[in-house]
Design an enzyme around this catalytic site. Structure first.
Site, PDB file in Angstrom:
ATOM      1  N   GLU A   1       0.822  -1.214   0.000  1.00  0.00           N
ATOM      2  CA  GLU A   1       0.000   0.000   0.000  1.00  0.00           C
ATOM      3  C   GLU A   1       0.853   1.260   0.000  1.00  0.00           C
ATOM      4  O   GLU A   1       0.366   2.349   0.292  1.00  0.00           O
ATOM      5  CB  GLU A   1      -0.946  -0.030   1.203  1.00  0.00           C
ATOM      6  CG  GLU A   1      -1.905  -1.221   1.177  1.00  0.00           C
ATOM      7  CD  GLU A   1      -3.118  -1.034   0.252  1.00  0.00           C
ATOM      8  OE1 GLU A   1      -3.692   0.058   0.242  1.00  0.00           O
ATOM      9  OE2 GLU A   1      -3.482  -2.006  -0.449  1.00  0.00           O
TER      10      GLU A   1
ATOM     11  N   HIS B   1      -4.697   1.420   7.214  1.00  0.00           N
ATOM     12  CA  HIS B   1      -3.285   1.715   6.929  1.00  0.00           C
ATOM     13  C   HIS B   1      -2.635   2.198   8.227  1.00  0.00           C
ATOM     14  O   HIS B   1      -3.307   2.809   9.064  1.00  0.00           O
ATOM     15  CB  HIS B   1      -3.144   2.859   5.897  1.00  0.00           C
ATOM     16  CG  HIS B   1      -3.539   2.501   4.502  1.00  0.00           C
ATOM     17  ND1 HIS B   1      -4.284   3.345   3.707  1.00  0.00           N
ATOM     18  CD2 HIS B   1      -3.277   1.411   3.756  1.00  0.00           C
ATOM     19  CE1 HIS B   1      -4.468   2.775   2.520  1.00  0.00           C
ATOM     20  NE2 HIS B   1      -3.871   1.600   2.528  1.00  0.00           N
TER      21      HIS B   1
ATOM     22  N   CYS C   1      -3.007  11.177   3.857  1.00  0.00           N
ATOM     23  CA  CYS C   1      -3.309  10.312   2.695  1.00  0.00           C
ATOM     24  C   CYS C   1      -3.098  11.063   1.394  1.00  0.00           C
ATOM     25  O   CYS C   1      -2.761  10.471   0.370  1.00  0.00           O
ATOM     26  CB  CYS C   1      -4.771   9.877   2.700  1.00  0.00           C
ATOM     27  SG  CYS C   1      -5.244   8.864   4.073  1.00  0.00           S
TER      28      CYS C   1
HETATM   29  O1  SUG Z   1      -7.762   2.940  -0.164  1.00  0.00           O
HETATM   30  N1  SUG Z   1     -10.543   5.082  -0.069  1.00  0.00           N
HETATM   31  C1  SUG Z   1      -9.123   4.895   0.050  1.00  0.00           C
HETATM   32  C2  SUG Z   1      -8.572   5.815   1.119  1.00  0.00           C
HETATM   33  C3  SUG Z   1      -7.062   5.794   1.141  1.00  0.00           C
HETATM   34  C4  SUG Z   1      -6.502   6.534   2.308  1.00  0.00           C
HETATM   35  N2  SUG Z   1      -5.085   6.522   2.275  1.00  0.00           N
HETATM   36  C5  SUG Z   1      -4.267   6.429   3.353  1.00  0.00           C
HETATM   37  N3  SUG Z   1      -4.647   6.067   4.511  1.00  0.00           N
HETATM   38  N4  SUG Z   1      -2.980   6.661   3.128  1.00  0.00           N
HETATM   39  C6  SUG Z   1      -8.775   3.437   0.356  1.00  0.00           C
HETATM   40  O2  SUG Z   1      -9.515   2.809   1.128  1.00  0.00           O
HETATM   41  C7  SUG Z   1     -12.735   4.778  -1.129  1.00  0.00           C
HETATM   42  C8  SUG Z   1     -13.338   4.829  -2.522  1.00  0.00           C
HETATM   43  C9  SUG Z   1     -14.822   4.703  -2.513  1.00  0.00           C
HETATM   44  O3  SUG Z   1     -15.364   3.980  -1.667  1.00  0.00           O
HETATM   45  O4  SUG Z   1     -15.485   5.362  -3.365  1.00  0.00           O
HETATM   46  C10 SUG Z   1     -11.228   4.606  -1.128  1.00  0.00           C
HETATM   47  O5  SUG Z   1     -10.675   4.047  -2.046  1.00  0.00           O
END
Ligand code: SUG
Length: 445
Positions: free
Chosen positions: A174, A250, A369
């Site tokens: 990730e 994460h 993020c």
């Molecule tokens: O991978 N959300 C992302 C959020 C990422 C956050 N990043 C960090 N923590 N570094 C994920 O879960 C949601 C998309 C949706 O449901 O429409 C999404 O992909």
């Protein structure tokens, strides 16, 4: 050599929507089917970038990926013209259409893992694009992410790019969301800290029961090898399975580090004492300053609800550190009270700044993020494509561009609108001219 931390924030793309695609990410699941506001989302992100650039922090922007991802829809069997592909997907597999339209590349902390030249065997900055193979909509990001990174960090004398790890769950990666670098000074050799959710090849090892662990230890080890990191400068730790089951998908949802400081929740890590002592012992030229937030002050639930730890910890030129938190931290009483106390404690964090990033937050993405940290010395910084560096002119141009191309409302039903394809591609085509990154998108090739 003197070096800087440069934050590369993801520019929110024109198809930002809430599709509930991330099982285990409580915000993504809770906001499924709500309407999004892509215009506001992009502007919230731009305001954060501009404000930090104005305060003297090094700030740049990474463009969004092409959405819809037509190659993905064709790969899973939809045929015909682009419009036919989209309308068939809308009828037969709306979730795959949503995956193809997801603007998830905005969370650039997941774009790649980056090791600065001071840590690597060949003295170059190393990038490995994350395979993100825990989620369909994210697993399709890395090919174009790699192309964009290669276009921005082009010179092979300074930059080395590795392709994403094999796309299997045992190598789930990730990116920088599970990677933190500690150092006495950005230009000095540091300790690279890899936090994983599970060990794939150990059936007896602890792992979460409710939600998936996205990062494996095997993936983290592969990246350390690819980047040529010395064992003396690497520390591995496991995230506590119970935190993953509480929505910490994460590590950057439960801890953040910068320079010699680790700001973390009491329940973040397995075997905390061993991890802290190894970090401290491997950190050269400074003592590790671990700022632990006790469960008693902020519960795990409030930490996830406010995204307190999805903050940016930034070193200012006057020697202090600013904690950039999401606005939600001021809406959760325990967290707001803790932040007030934090300023009076004996640690380098002496300023707190909150940003309204609600559009991104509703999909589980806070300030941390939205950015990929790249530590660069002066020569490396000079070799970066300068058109992505945030300044007054770029800020103004991007705001105009957003005004011209973005909708202020997008629902799941709108994804079936064939007009959205044209709007998105014409916006991205113009963006590549603004950023002078022509032909990075599949539709331009
Ligand atoms: O991978 N959300 C992302 C959020 C990422 C956050 N990043 C960090 N923590 N570094 C994920 O879960 C949601 C998309 C949706 O449901 O429409 C999404 O992909």
């Amino acid at each position: 050599m003197h070096a800087y931390e440069v934050n590369f924030d993801g520019l929110v793309g024109p198809t930002h929507n809430y599709a509930g695609l991330s099982y285990g990410n409580v915000a993504s699941q809770a906001n499924l089917k709500q309407s999004s506001n892509p215009k506001e989302a992009a502007k919230q992100g731009l305001r954060k970038m501009k404000s930090l650039a104005d305060q003297g922090f090094q700030q740049a922007v990474l463009p969004p990926l092409q959405r819809p991802d037509l190659n993905f829809l064709r790969q899973i069997g939809f045929t015909g013209s682009d419009a036919q592909v989209l309308s068939k997907a809308a009828r037969q597999a709306p979730q795959m259409l949503a995956a193809a339209y997801s603007a998830s590349s905005m969370w650039t902390a997941n774009a790649a893992t980056v090791s600065p030249s001071a840590d690597t065997a060949d003295g170059r900055v190393h990038f490995t694009a994350a395979n993100l193979n825990a989620k369909v909509h994210r697993s399709v990001e890395h090919p174009v992410t790699s192309r964009i990174l290669a276009a921005i960090f082009e010179d092979p004398e300074f930059f080395a790019h590795h392709q994403a790890l094999p796309a299997v769950s045992q190598f789930g990666d990730e990116g920088a969301a599970n990677h933190t670098r500690f150092c006495a000074d950005y230009g000095a050799p540091g300790v690279e800290f890899f936090v994983y959710g599970k060990v794939a090849f150990d059936a007896g090892a602890a792992k979460p029961h409710r939600y998936p662990a996205r990062q494996t230890k095997e993936a983290s080890e592969a990246i350390a090898r690819l980047h040529g990191l010395d064992e003396g400068g690497v520390v591995y730790a496991q995230q506590r399975p119970e935190t993953i089951d509480s929505g910490v998908f994460h590590n950057d949802v439960i801890a953040v580090g910068n320079r010699e400081v680790l700001f973390y929740h009491e329940r973040a890590l397995v075997d905390t004492e061993r991890v802290l002592s190894e970090l401290d012992q491997k950190l050269q030229g400074a003592d590790l300053k671990a700022v632990m937030v006790p469960e008693q002050a902020v519960s795990l639930e409030d930490a996830v609800g406010s995204y307190l730890f999805n903050s940016q910890l930034l070193s200012r030129s006057d020697g202090g550190m600013t904690l950039v938190v999401p606005g939600e931290c001021r809406e959760v009483a325990s967290v707001s009270a803790y932040l007030d106390q934090l300023l009076g404690m004996d640690n380098p964090i002496d300023r707190i700044e909150a940003f309204d990033l609600k559009q991104s937050m509703k999909n589980g993405g806070g300030p941390a993020c939205l950015r990929l940290r790249v530590v660069l010395n002066a020569a490396e910084l000079a070799a970066v494509k300068s058109t992505v560096i945030m300044d007054d002119a770029l800020f103004e141009r991007l705001n105009h561009w957003v005004d011209a191309h973005y909708r202020d409302r997008l629902s799941q039903n709108d994804l079936a609108d064939p007009q959205l394809l044209q709007e998105s591609l014409s916006a991205l085509d113009e963006l590549t001219h603004i950023l002078q990154l022509d032909s990075v998108y599949p539709f331009q090739r």
